[in-house]
Design a protein around this motif. Structure first.
Motif, short mmCIF file in Angstrom:
data_model
loop_
_atom_site.label_atom_id
_atom_site.label_comp_id
_atom_site.label_asym_id
_atom_site.label_seq_id
_atom_site.Cartn_x
_atom_site.Cartn_y
_atom_site.Cartn_z
N ASP A 90 -7.12 4.64 10.87
CA ASP A 90 -8.57 4.51 10.87
C ASP A 90 -9.12 5.24 9.65
N ASN A 91 -10.23 4.76 9.11
CA ASN A 91 -10.80 5.41 7.92
C ASN A 91 -11.62 6.65 8.25
N ALA A 92 -11.66 7.04 9.52
CA ALA A 92 -12.34 8.27 9.92
C ALA A 92 -11.55 9.48 9.41
N ALA A 93 -12.12 10.66 9.64
CA ALA A 93 -11.49 11.90 9.18
C ALA A 93 -10.08 12.06 9.76
N VAL A 94 -9.22 12.67 8.98
CA VAL A 94 -7.86 12.97 9.42
C VAL A 94 -7.91 13.98 10.55
N GLY A 95 -7.11 13.76 11.58
CA GLY A 95 -7.07 14.68 12.72
C GLY A 95 -5.87 14.36 13.59
N ALA A 96 -5.76 15.06 14.71
CA ALA A 96 -4.62 14.89 15.60
C ALA A 96 -4.47 13.44 16.08
N SER A 97 -5.58 12.74 16.27
CA SER A 97 -5.50 11.35 16.73
C SER A 97 -5.64 10.35 15.58
N ASN A 98 -5.68 10.84 14.35
CA ASN A 98 -5.77 9.97 13.17
C ASN A 98 -4.99 10.61 12.02
N PRO A 99 -3.66 10.67 12.14
CA PRO A 99 -2.87 11.31 11.09
C PRO A 99 -2.88 10.50 9.80
N LYS A 100 -2.63 11.19 8.70
CA LYS A 100 -2.47 10.49 7.43
C LYS A 100 -1.00 10.57 7.02
N TYR A 101 -0.54 9.51 6.38
CA TYR A 101 0.81 9.45 5.84
C TYR A 101 0.66 9.33 4.32
N THR A 102 1.36 10.20 3.61
CA THR A 102 1.23 10.23 2.16
C THR A 102 2.61 10.26 1.50
N GLY A 103 2.64 9.88 0.26
CA GLY A 103 3.86 9.90 -0.53
C GLY A 103 3.62 9.17 -1.83
N SER A 104 4.70 8.66 -2.39
CA SER A 104 4.63 7.87 -3.62
C SER A 104 5.37 6.56 -3.43
N VAL A 105 4.89 5.52 -4.09
CA VAL A 105 5.54 4.22 -4.07
C VAL A 105 5.69 3.71 -5.50
N LEU A 106 6.73 2.92 -5.71
CA LEU A 106 6.92 2.26 -6.99
C LEU A 106 6.25 0.89 -6.92
N ILE A 107 5.26 0.69 -7.77
CA ILE A 107 4.57 -0.60 -7.83
C ILE A 107 5.49 -1.55 -8.60
N LYS A 108 6.48 -2.09 -7.91
CA LYS A 108 7.54 -2.87 -8.56
C LYS A 108 7.21 -4.35 -8.70
N GLU A 109 6.11 -4.77 -8.09
CA GLU A 109 5.71 -6.17 -8.22
C GLU A 109 4.19 -6.27 -8.12
N TRP A 110 3.67 -7.29 -8.72
CA TRP A 110 2.28 -7.65 -8.55
C TRP A 110 2.20 -9.16 -8.62
N LYS A 111 1.40 -9.76 -7.77
CA LYS A 111 1.27 -11.21 -7.70
C LYS A 111 -0.16 -11.58 -8.06
N PRO A 112 -0.45 -11.75 -9.36
CA PRO A 112 -1.82 -12.04 -9.76
C PRO A 112 -2.37 -13.33 -9.16
N ILE A 113 -1.52 -14.34 -9.06
CA ILE A 113 -1.99 -15.62 -8.52
C ILE A 113 -0.92 -16.17 -7.59
N THR A 114 -1.31 -16.47 -6.36
CA THR A 114 -0.40 -17.10 -5.40
C THR A 114 -1.24 -17.87 -4.39
N GLY A 115 -0.79 -19.04 -4.02
CA GLY A 115 -1.51 -19.83 -3.02
C GLY A 115 -1.55 -21.30 -3.37
N SER A 116 -2.10 -22.05 -2.44
CA SER A 116 -2.24 -23.49 -2.59
C SER A 116 -3.71 -23.86 -2.59
N VAL A 117 -3.99 -25.11 -2.85
CA VAL A 117 -5.36 -25.61 -2.87
C VAL A 117 -6.04 -25.25 -1.54
N GLY A 118 -7.20 -24.64 -1.65
CA GLY A 118 -7.98 -24.30 -0.47
C GLY A 118 -7.61 -22.98 0.19
N ASP A 119 -6.55 -22.30 -0.28
CA ASP A 119 -6.14 -21.02 0.30
C ASP A 119 -7.06 -19.89 -0.15
#
Length: 138
Positions: A90-119
């Motif tokens: 949830d985007n509410a404040a971090v707390g016991a019932s709304n923990p946050k998970y943090t770390g680092s990720v490698l942005i190893k892919e990006w898909k600028p354009i994907t889909g079919s007509v009307g998608d």
């Protein structure tokens, strides 16, 4: 037992709040299982935990305008270096019932354009974590 419907989850990558451009967030963590079975195991397999790893999978609603998702993610992809992330149920404040998970990720892919007509213009991506993923309630 409380139940929850994901309505306003939070996602930040490299300090950019991407929550309003995201329709799916999936953070997984796992530990390798290492076989330590011996003849003394009496026919049962024995395992110990090895290296831990994680994955952050995201479905973005694509937008090419300045300061929107493509203009944020493309430069992060080009860096070829891990980027920080934070996710919450949830985007509410971090707390016991709304923990946050943090770390680092490698942005190893990006898909600028994907889909079919009307998608709907979307980009579904999956990034491996780099280093520890932490859980905090404060």
């Amino acid at each position: 037992m409380a139940k929850m419907v994901l309505l306003a989850s939070f996602l930040s990558i490299a300090g950019n709040d991407l929550s309003d451009r995201t329709s799916k967030i999936e953070l997984t963590a796992e530990v390798e299982d290492k076989d330590v079975t011996t003849f003394a195991s009496a026919g049962w397999k024995e395992v110990l935990g090895g290296l831990a790893a994680g994955t952050l999978a995201v479905q973005f609603k694509q937008d090419y305008a300045a300061t929107e998702v493509d203009s944020i993610m493309w430069p992060l992809f080009l860096t070829r270096t891990p980027q920080t992330f934070e996710v919450r149920a949830d985007n509410a404040a971090v707390g016991a019932s709304n923990p946050k998970y943090t770390g680092s990720v490698l942005i190893k892919e990006w898909k600028p354009i994907t889909g079919s007509v009307g998608d709907t213009a979307e980009a579904e991506v999956s990034y491996p974590t780099s280093g520890a993923v932490t859980r905090a309630t404060a």
